[in-house]
Design a protein around this motif. Structure first.
Motif, PDB file in Angstrom:
ATOM      1  N   PHE A  11       0.817  -5.392  32.349  1.00 50.14           N
ATOM      2  CA  PHE A  11       0.400  -4.086  32.857  1.00 50.14           C
ATOM      3  C   PHE A  11       0.111  -4.178  34.356  1.00 50.14           C
ATOM      4  O   PHE A  11       0.472  -3.287  35.127  1.00 50.14           O
ATOM      5  CB  PHE A  11      -0.833  -3.584  32.091  1.00 50.14           C
ATOM      6  CG  PHE A  11      -0.490  -2.725  30.903  1.00 50.14           C
ATOM      7  CD1 PHE A  11       0.447  -3.164  29.980  1.00 50.14           C
ATOM      8  CD2 PHE A  11      -1.078  -1.476  30.713  1.00 50.14           C
ATOM      9  CE1 PHE A  11       0.789  -2.380  28.885  1.00 50.14           C
ATOM     10  CE2 PHE A  11      -0.738  -0.697  29.622  1.00 50.14           C
ATOM     11  CZ  PHE A  11       0.188  -1.140  28.712  1.00 50.14           C
ATOM     12  N   GLU A  12      -0.529  -5.284  34.733  1.00 53.97           N
ATOM     13  CA  GLU A  12      -0.807  -5.476  36.172  1.00 53.97           C
ATOM     14  C   GLU A  12       0.493  -5.578  36.959  1.00 53.97           C
ATOM     15  O   GLU A  12       0.641  -5.008  38.035  1.00 53.97           O
ATOM     16  CB  GLU A  12      -1.649  -6.744  36.375  1.00 53.97           C
ATOM     17  CG  GLU A  12      -3.136  -6.482  36.205  1.00 53.97           C
ATOM     18  CD  GLU A  12      -3.949  -7.766  36.095  1.00 53.97           C
ATOM     19  OE1 GLU A  12      -3.367  -8.862  36.303  1.00 53.97           O
ATOM     20  OE2 GLU A  12      -5.146  -7.668  35.777  1.00 53.97           O
ATOM     21  N   LYS A  13       1.433  -6.311  36.366  1.00 52.49           N
ATOM     22  CA  LYS A  13       2.733  -6.488  37.020  1.00 52.49           C
ATOM     23  C   LYS A  13       3.412  -5.141  37.260  1.00 52.49           C
ATOM     24  O   LYS A  13       4.118  -4.940  38.252  1.00 52.49           O
ATOM     25  CB  LYS A  13       3.608  -7.366  36.110  1.00 52.49           C
ATOM     26  CG  LYS A  13       4.853  -7.932  36.762  1.00 52.49           C
ATOM     27  CD  LYS A  13       5.503  -8.938  35.812  1.00 52.49           C
ATOM     28  CE  LYS A  13       6.975  -9.027  36.033  1.00 52.49           C
ATOM     29  NZ  LYS A  13       7.646  -9.753  34.935  1.00 52.49           N
ATOM     30  N   ALA A  14       3.195  -4.192  36.325  1.00 50.56           N
ATOM     31  CA  ALA A  14       3.819  -2.874  36.443  1.00 50.56           C
ATOM     32  C   ALA A  14       2.972  -1.928  37.280  1.00 50.56           C
ATOM     33  O   ALA A  14       3.286  -0.739  37.378  1.00 50.56           O
ATOM     34  CB  ALA A  14       4.043  -2.285  35.052  1.00 50.56           C
ATOM     35  N   GLY A  15       1.874  -2.445  37.848  1.00 49.22           N
ATOM     36  CA  GLY A  15       1.026  -1.594  38.676  1.00 49.22           C
ATOM     37  C   GLY A  15       0.167  -0.638  37.876  1.00 49.22           C
ATOM     38  O   GLY A  15      -0.310   0.369  38.390  1.00 49.22           O
TER      39      GLY A  15
ATOM     40  N   GLN B  20       7.648   4.837  30.263  1.00 47.37           N
ATOM     41  CA  GLN B  20       8.751   5.029  31.218  1.00 47.37           C
ATOM     42  C   GLN B  20       8.386   4.465  32.587  1.00 47.37           C
ATOM     43  O   GLN B  20       9.215   3.841  33.250  1.00 47.37           O
ATOM     44  CB  GLN B  20       9.092   6.520  31.320  1.00 47.37           C
ATOM     45  CG  GLN B  20       9.864   7.015  30.106  1.00 47.37           C
ATOM     46  CD  GLN B  20       9.792   8.525  29.933  1.00 47.37           C
ATOM     47  OE1 GLN B  20       8.917   9.181  30.510  1.00 47.37           O
ATOM     48  NE2 GLN B  20      10.688   9.070  29.137  1.00 47.37           N
ATOM     49  N   GLU B  21       7.110   4.666  32.953  1.00 48.99           N
ATOM     50  CA  GLU B  21       6.663   4.137  34.236  1.00 48.99           C
ATOM     51  C   GLU B  21       6.713   2.612  34.221  1.00 48.99           C
ATOM     52  O   GLU B  21       7.195   1.972  35.157  1.00 48.99           O
ATOM     53  CB  GLU B  21       5.238   4.625  34.503  1.00 48.99           C
ATOM     54  CG  GLU B  21       4.817   4.488  35.955  1.00 48.99           C
ATOM     55  CD  GLU B  21       3.343   4.846  36.130  1.00 48.99           C
ATOM     56  OE1 GLU B  21       2.845   5.692  35.345  1.00 48.99           O
ATOM     57  OE2 GLU B  21       2.701   4.274  37.027  1.00 48.99           O
ATOM     58  N   PHE B  22       6.228   2.049  33.115  1.00 48.26           N
ATOM     59  CA  PHE B  22       6.234   0.594  32.954  1.00 48.26           C
ATOM     60  C   PHE B  22       7.664   0.061  33.055  1.00 48.26           C
ATOM     61  O   PHE B  22       7.949  -0.899  33.778  1.00 48.26           O
ATOM     62  CB  PHE B  22       5.626   0.225  31.593  1.00 48.26           C
ATOM     63  CG  PHE B  22       5.661  -1.244  31.277  1.00 48.26           C
ATOM     64  CD1 PHE B  22       4.612  -2.066  31.645  1.00 48.26           C
ATOM     65  CD2 PHE B  22       6.744  -1.804  30.613  1.00 48.26           C
ATOM     66  CE1 PHE B  22       4.643  -3.423  31.357  1.00 48.26           C
ATOM     67  CE2 PHE B  22       6.786  -3.154  30.324  1.00 48.26           C
ATOM     68  CZ  PHE B  22       5.736  -3.961  30.703  1.00 48.26           C
ATOM     69  N   GLN B  23       8.562   0.741  32.339  1.00 49.14           N
ATOM     70  CA  GLN B  23       9.942   0.269  32.267  1.00 49.14           C
ATOM     71  C   GLN B  23      10.655   0.357  33.615  1.00 49.14           C
ATOM     72  O   GLN B  23      11.568  -0.424  33.896  1.00 49.14           O
ATOM     73  CB  GLN B  23      10.697   1.090  31.213  1.00 49.14           C
ATOM     74  CG  GLN B  23      11.660   0.263  30.380  1.00 49.14           C
ATOM     75  CD  GLN B  23      10.965  -0.799  29.541  1.00 49.14           C
ATOM     76  OE1 GLN B  23      10.411  -0.517  28.511  1.00 49.14           O
ATOM     77  NE2 GLN B  23      10.983  -2.018  29.993  1.00 49.14           N
ATOM     78  N   SER B  24      10.200   1.322  34.455  1.00 54.47           N
ATOM     79  CA  SER B  24      10.857   1.443  35.762  1.00 54.47           C
ATOM     80  C   SER B  24      10.447   0.298  36.685  1.00 54.47           C
ATOM     81  O   SER B  24      11.167  -0.030  37.628  1.00 54.47           O
ATOM     82  CB  SER B  24      10.500   2.794  36.395  1.00 54.47           C
ATOM     83  OG  SER B  24       9.119   2.804  36.712  1.00 54.47           O
ATOM     84  N   LYS B  25       9.307  -0.342  36.380  1.00 54.46           N
ATOM     85  CA  LYS B  25       8.835  -1.436  37.237  1.00 54.46           C
ATOM     86  C   LYS B  25       9.220  -2.811  36.683  1.00 54.46           C
ATOM     87  O   LYS B  25       9.485  -3.733  37.434  1.00 54.46           O
ATOM     88  CB  LYS B  25       7.301  -1.374  37.376  1.00 54.46           C
ATOM     89  CG  LYS B  25       6.774  -0.044  37.876  1.00 54.46           C
ATOM     90  CD  LYS B  25       6.480  -0.093  39.360  1.00 54.46           C
ATOM     91  CE  LYS B  25       6.080   1.261  39.920  1.00 54.46           C
ATOM     92  NZ  LYS B  25       4.951   1.891  39.213  1.00 54.46           N
ATOM     93  N   VAL B  26       9.176  -2.908  35.359  1.00 52.11           N
ATOM     94  CA  VAL B  26       9.432  -4.215  34.735  1.00 52.11           C
ATOM     95  C   VAL B  26      10.732  -4.139  33.950  1.00 52.11           C
ATOM     96  O   VAL B  26      10.906  -3.257  33.113  1.00 52.11           O
ATOM     97  CB  VAL B  26       8.268  -4.609  33.790  1.00 52.11           C
ATOM     98  CG1 VAL B  26       8.526  -5.964  33.166  1.00 52.11           C
ATOM     99  CG2 VAL B  26       6.956  -4.599  34.536  1.00 52.11           C
ATOM    100  N   LYS B  27      11.645  -5.053  34.213  1.00 46.28           N
ATOM    101  CA  LYS B  27      12.959  -4.956  33.566  1.00 46.28           C
ATOM    102  C   LYS B  27      13.105  -5.900  32.364  1.00 46.28           C
ATOM    103  O   LYS B  27      13.709  -5.562  31.361  1.00 46.28           O
ATOM    104  CB  LYS B  27      14.076  -5.281  34.585  1.00 46.28           C
ATOM    105  CG  LYS B  27      14.174  -4.287  35.714  1.00 46.28           C
ATOM    106  CD  LYS B  27      14.615  -2.907  35.221  1.00 46.28           C
ATOM    107  CE  LYS B  27      14.529  -1.887  36.349  1.00 46.28           C
ATOM    108  NZ  LYS B  27      14.319  -0.522  35.845  1.00 46.28           N
TER     109      LYS B  27
ATOM    110  N   PHE C 237       7.905  -7.904  24.666  1.00 49.80           N
ATOM    111  CA  PHE C 237       7.315  -6.563  24.649  1.00 49.80           C
ATOM    112  C   PHE C 237       5.854  -6.623  25.094  1.00 49.80           C
ATOM    113  O   PHE C 237       5.206  -7.657  25.002  1.00 49.80           O
ATOM    114  CB  PHE C 237       7.458  -5.890  23.285  1.00 49.80           C
ATOM    115  CG  PHE C 237       6.986  -6.715  22.122  1.00 49.80           C
ATOM    116  CD1 PHE C 237       5.680  -6.644  21.699  1.00 49.80           C
ATOM    117  CD2 PHE C 237       7.869  -7.546  21.434  1.00 49.80           C
ATOM    118  CE1 PHE C 237       5.252  -7.384  20.607  1.00 49.80           C
ATOM    119  CE2 PHE C 237       7.444  -8.296  20.347  1.00 49.80           C
ATOM    120  CZ  PHE C 237       6.134  -8.222  19.940  1.00 49.80           C
ATOM    121  N   ALA C 238       5.363  -5.453  25.583  1.00 49.51           N
ATOM    122  CA  ALA C 238       4.054  -5.436  26.246  1.00 49.51           C
ATOM    123  C   ALA C 238       2.969  -4.752  25.435  1.00 49.51           C
ATOM    124  O   ALA C 238       1.792  -4.932  25.719  1.00 49.51           O
ATOM    125  CB  ALA C 238       4.174  -4.748  27.601  1.00 49.51           C
TER     126      ALA C 238
END
Lengths: 446, 324
Positions: free
Chosen positions: A173-177, A200-207, A285-286
Motif C-alpha cells: 500500500f505504501e508502494k502505491a502511495g 484501480q488506483e493501486f493497480q495504476s501504480k503497482v504492476k 496480491f495485496a
C-alpha cells in the motif's frame, strides 16, 4: 518349469510378503481402544474428536493437552482428518453417519454442512439428555439455533465464527502511495465501489502485484453481507428451495466478481489451491477477504509464512460486518460413550475452551462469555502488525446477521465457486457465466 | 508359472495291485478323480474367489444401484433406466467423455510410437544395455501422485518451468489449467512419462523372440533396416501390440489420479471441467453430490465404453501387417 534357484527366490519373495502382511495385521490391532481386563479399576474412556481444516484448524491442541493432564477418567484424542471440508471430510463423514460406524465420539461440522446435519436427527445424540440445554445463554440465538435438529433437539454446540475483515499488505500500500494505517485504510473503502476505486488506483501504480487474489474470496464476502440484507438466505430459502435465480444477493456478489475480474484487479488465483498459497509467498496480491480463520491461513507456513510477518495488517471490511464460516461440535448417535463425549464437547465449547482456541489459533469464539473475556478483547496479532484482532472480530460478531444455509448448500457452493473461478481464468466467457452458474447450481441441488 | 496337472509321486499314490479284479475301490476312484479334475480348479480358486468378491459382486451391485435414485443422505427410489436417460442427456457427462477420449488419443498414440522406437533402439547392441533398459522402467517405480505433483509445478502458470522456457523464446505464458487443449497436453505428458518405458520393455521382450533368420533372409534380399522394421518387426509384434493397446485403452479410459492431482485433488477437473475424466465425474456425482445411483449408472456407461473401445482397437490392431 521353474529351475531351483528361481524357486528359491520365489520362496523368499513369498516369505517377505507373508512377513509384511503379518506386520500390517499387527498394526491393525492397535485400533482397539477399549482396554480390556488388566488394571480394571480406572480404565479411562477415550473420546475421539474428529476435525478438519488447514493450518491450526480447530485449534484444540492446548485445550486438549490441558484436559488430558487433569483428567484420569476421560482422555481426549484428536483426529485431524483433512484440510478440506466439502471435498473430503464431509462426504466421508456422511458415509460413516449413514452406515452407523466410523465416526468419532465428537465431530466438527462446518456451517456448510449444518443444513444437512439438522435434517438428520437420527444421526445425532440428543445433548439435552446430558444437561447441555443449559448452555443456551452462552451463544447468540442464531448460533444456538444452528445446533438444533429439524425436530428441535440440541445436537451441536458452536465452536468459532468467522466474522469479517479485510487483510492487506502495508508495504505494498505504501508502494502505491496509499495510507498504510489500518484506520485510514478502513476509511478508504466504506463501500465496495470505493474498494474498486482504491484497487484501480493501486493497480495504476503497482504492476507486478494484483489488488486481490481472485474472484472467489471476495465473491463469498459480498455474498454473506448481501444475504444478511436479503432476508438472511443464500442459495436456498428456509424451506430448502433453490433460489439462486431469485435472491438478489447472489446477483450482486456475482456482478462484483465480474467487475473486479474485468477491471484486471485479480491475480486469477483460486483460493485454497497450491497456486494461491504460492501467490502469497510471491506477493501476487495485496488484499484478501479475511474471516477470523483466514488469519491462520495467511500466517501459516503454507500461506505467506514467517517471511511476511508484520507486513500484513487487518482493516475494516467494505460494506460492514458479515460472517463467513464457523463450526459446531456434535456427538454422533453411534458413539459408545455419548455421556463422556457430551462432557468433552461441553468443555471445548465452554468459555475456557474457546479462549484457549483463540489464543492458540486465532479462531474467534462463538461463546459470548469467551468473546467478552479480556484475553480475547485485548488480543493483538503480532503477525498482522499487532492488529487488535480480538476487538475487530468481537465487534463484527456482535453485529452479525445470521444467514440460513440449505441442506445442499455445500454442493451448490462448490458448483457456483467453480463458475466464479472460471469467469476469472477465462475458461467461461463473462456473458455466459451467469447462465452457467444457474445451470450448475440447479444440477448440484438436484 | 504354468499349472501342471501332472502330479508327483507324493500326491498320487501308485495304484496298489488289486488281488481280486485288478480294479481300485470306489473311494479311490473318487480320490483320483478329485485329484485330477478338481485339484487344479481348487488351486486356482483363490484368484477367482477374490475376483468374485471384489470384481463381479461390485459390478452387479453397481448395476442394481444404477436403477435407483439413490441419494446417500436421503431417499432411495426405484427409477428404472432413469439414471441412464438422464446421463445421456447430461452435457457434463459428455464433456467428461470427450475429455477422456481426447486425452486418451493425445497420450496413447505418441506413447506407443515412442515405445516402439525406444524398444527398437534398446534391441541393438549398445553400451550399458542392461543399465539403459532398466532406466526406461524407472518412471514406473515413482508413485503416480508424486509424478503428478512435480509435473503440476512444472506446468504452473506463473512460476512453472515450461512457461519460463516459453517466455524465454518470446511465447506468452500458457494457463495450463484454464485452457482445454494445453491441460490435455500437460496431463498426457504425465501419462507418457510413466508408461512409455513400460510399454517399450514389453515390445523389447517381444522383439527378442523374433527369429534372427528372418532378418538375415531379408538382408540377403536387399531389404534396408527401415524396411526390415516395418515389414518384419511390426507384423511379428502384432500379438504384443494387441496387449499393449488394450492395456492402454483400459488405463486411458479410467484415467483419474493425474488430472485430479493436477487440480489440487479436486475432482471437478478445472474450473470449467476442462480436464474432468469420466472416472472423476463418477466420483464427483457419487461422493461429492451424494448421488450414488447416478454415479453407478455413469460407472456402467464407462464399462461399456471400455468394452467398445477395446473392441475397436482390437479390430484395428489385428489388421496390422495385412491379413493372415
Amino acid at each position: 518349469m521353474i529351475d531351483r534357484s528361481r524357486r528359491g527366490r520365489m520362496l523368499a519373495v513369498a516369505a517377505a510378503t507373508a512377513l509384511a502382511l503379518s506386520v500390517t495385521a499387527a498394526c491393525g490391532g492397535d485400533g482397539d481402544e477399549a482396554p480390556s481386563g488388566g488394571s480394571s479399576a480406572a480404565a479411562p474412556v477415550t473420546i475421539k474428536v474428529q476435525t478438519f481444516g488447514g493450518g491450526k484448524n480447530f485449534g484444540y491442541k492446548e485445550a486438549i493437552d490441558k484436559w488430558n493432564a487433569s483428567h484420569t477418567d476421560i482422555k481426549i484424542q484428536e483426529e485431524h482428518l483433512t484440510d478440506q471440508f466439502e471435498q473430503v471430510y464431509w462426504p466421508q463423514m456422511i458415509q460413516w453417519l449413514q452406515s452407523g460406524s466410523g465416526a468419532g465420539d465428537v465431530v466438527g461440522i462446518d456451517e456448510g454442512g449444518m443444513g444437512l446435519a439438522k435434517a438428520h436427527p437420527e444421526w445425532w445424540a440428543d445433548l439435552g439428555e446430558y444437561g447441555l440445554s443449559s448452555r443456551q445463554g452462552d451463544f447468540a440465538p442464531w448460533k444456538w439455533d444452528g445446533g438444533l435438529t429439524a425436530d428441535g433437539k440440541l445436537f451441536g454446540l458452536g465452536t468459532d465464527l468467522g466474522g469479517m475483515s479485510l487483510c492487506y499488505r502495508r508495504d505494498l500500500f505504501e508502494k502505491a502511495g496509499l495510507p498504510a494505517d489500518r484506520d485510514e485504510v478502513g476509511k478508504l473503502w466504506p463501500t465496495w465501489d470505493d474498494f474498486i476505486k482504491v484497487g484501480q488506483e493501486f493497480q495504476s501504480k503497482v504492476k507486478d502485484t494484483k489488488f486481490v487474489d481472485g474472484t472467489n474470496t471476495l465473491y463469498n464476502v459480498v455474498l454473506v453481507q448481501e444475504a444478511a440484507k436479503n432476508g438472511g438466505v443464500s442459495y436456498f430459502d428456509k424451506s430448502n428451495n433453490l433460489i439462486v435465480d431469485k435472491n438478489p444477493a447472489i446477483k450482486t456478489a456475482y456482478d462484483f466478481a465480474v467487475k473486479i475480474s474485468q477491471d484486471g484487479l485479480t491475480a486469477k488465483l483460486r483460493n485454497f489451491t497450491p497456486e494461491w498459497n504460492t501467490g502469497m509467498k510471491k506477493s501476487q496480491f495485496a488484499t484478501l477477504g479475511c474471516p477470523s480463520w483466514m488469519l491462520g491461513a495467511v500466517s501459516g507456513d503454507d500461506g505467506a509464512g514467517p517471511e511476511f510477518s508484520g507486513k500484513w495488517d487487518v482493516a475494516a471490511v467494505p460494506g460492514g460486518g458479515g460472517n463467513w464460516g464457523g463450526s459446531w461440535l456434535a456427538v454422533p448417535k453411534q458413539s459408545k460413550h455419548p455421556k463422556e463425549a457430551a462432557a468433552v464437547a461441553d468443555y471445548l465449547t465452554g468459555k475456557e475452551g474457546e479462549i484457549s482456541v483463540f489464543t492458540y489459533s486465532g479462531n474467534m469464539p462463538s461463546n459470548t462469555q469467551a468473546q467478552q473475556d479480556p484475553a480475547v478483547q485485548g488480543a493483538k496479532n503480532e503477525y498482522f502488525n499487532d492488529a487488535p484482532v480480538g476487538e475487530i472480530f468481537a465487534k463484527s460478531a456482535s453485529t452479525l446477521q445470521p444467514v440460513y444455509l440449505g441442506v445442499k448448500h455445500a454442493q451448490v457452493k462448490n458448483a457456483v465457486e467453480s463458475v466464479v473461478s472460471a469467469l476469472d481464468d477465462g475458461s467461461v466467457p463473462y456473458d455466459q457465466a451467469w447462465q452457467k452458474l444457474q445451470d450448475d447450481a440447479v444440477k448440484a441441488a438436484g | 508359472m504354468s499349472l501342471h496337472v501332472e502330479s508327483g509321486p507324493s500326491t498320487r499314490a501308485p495304484v496298489p495291485p488289486s488281488r481280486r479284479h485288478g480294479r481300485p475301490g470306489p473311494g479311490r476312484v473318487f480320490l483320483s478323480w478329485l485329484d485330477l479334475k478338481a485339484a487344479p480348479y481348487l488351486l486356482i480358486s483363490p484368484y477367482y474367489l477374490l475376483f468374485l468378491l471384489f470384481g463381479i459382486f461390485p459390478l452387479g451391485f453397481t448395476l442394481w444401484y444404477s436403477l435407483y435414485d439413490y441419494d446417500l443422505a436421503g431417499t432411495v427410489e426405484w427409477t428404472g433406466l432413469g439414471n441412464y436417460t438422464a446421463l445421456l442427456a447430461d452435457s457434463a457427462f459428455w464433456n467428461a467423455v470427450v475429455n477422456t477420449l481426447g486425452m486418451f488419443v493425445i497420450a496413447t498414440v505418441p506413447q506407443i510410437l515412442l515405445a516402439l522406437l525406444l524398444a527398437n533402439a534398446l534391441n541393438k547392441r549398445i553400451r550399458g544395455r542392461l543399465f539403459v533398459r532398466l532406466g526406461v522402467l524407472l518412471p514406473l517405480v515413482t508413485s503416480v501422485v508424486a509424478v503428478a505433483v512435480v509435473f503440476t509445478q512444472l506446468y504452473g502458470r506463473d512460476w512453472g518451468l515450461f512457461n519460463w522456457i516459453l517466455g524465454s523464446v518470446g511465447v506468452d505464458p500458457v494457463d495450463w489449467k484454464a485452457e482445454r487443449l494445453p491441460s490435455w497436453l500437460a496431463i498426457s505428458t504425465m501419462i507418457d512419462w510413466r508408461w512409455t518405458g513400460y510399454n517399450a520393455i514389453i515390445f523389447l521382450a517381444a522383439m527378442q523372440t523374433i527369429p534372427k533368420d528372418l532378418y538375415e533372409a531379408a538382408a540377403i534380399d536387399g531389404a534396408s533396416r527401415r524396411r526390415q522394421f516395418w515389414q518384419i518387426t511390426i507384423p511379428m509384434l502384432r500379438p504384443t501390440m494387441i496387449f499393449v493397446v488394450l492395456n492402454s485403452t483400459i488405463g486411458g479410459l479410467t484415467l483419474f489420479a493425474e488430472p485430479t492431482t493436477f487440480y489440487g485433488g479436486n475432482v471437478h477437473g478445472g474450473s470449467n471441467s476442462q480436464f474432468q475424466t469420466v472416472s472423476m465425474f463418477i466420483v464427483e456425482q457419487g461422493f461429492r453430490e451424494f448421488d450414488y445411483g447416478y454415479a453407478a449408472g455413469a460407472a456402467w456407461l464407462l464399462f461399456l465404453m471400455i468394452l467398445i473401445g477395446s473392441l475397436i482397437n482390437f479390430l484395428l490392431i489385428r489388421r496390422i501387417g495385412g491379413r493372415k
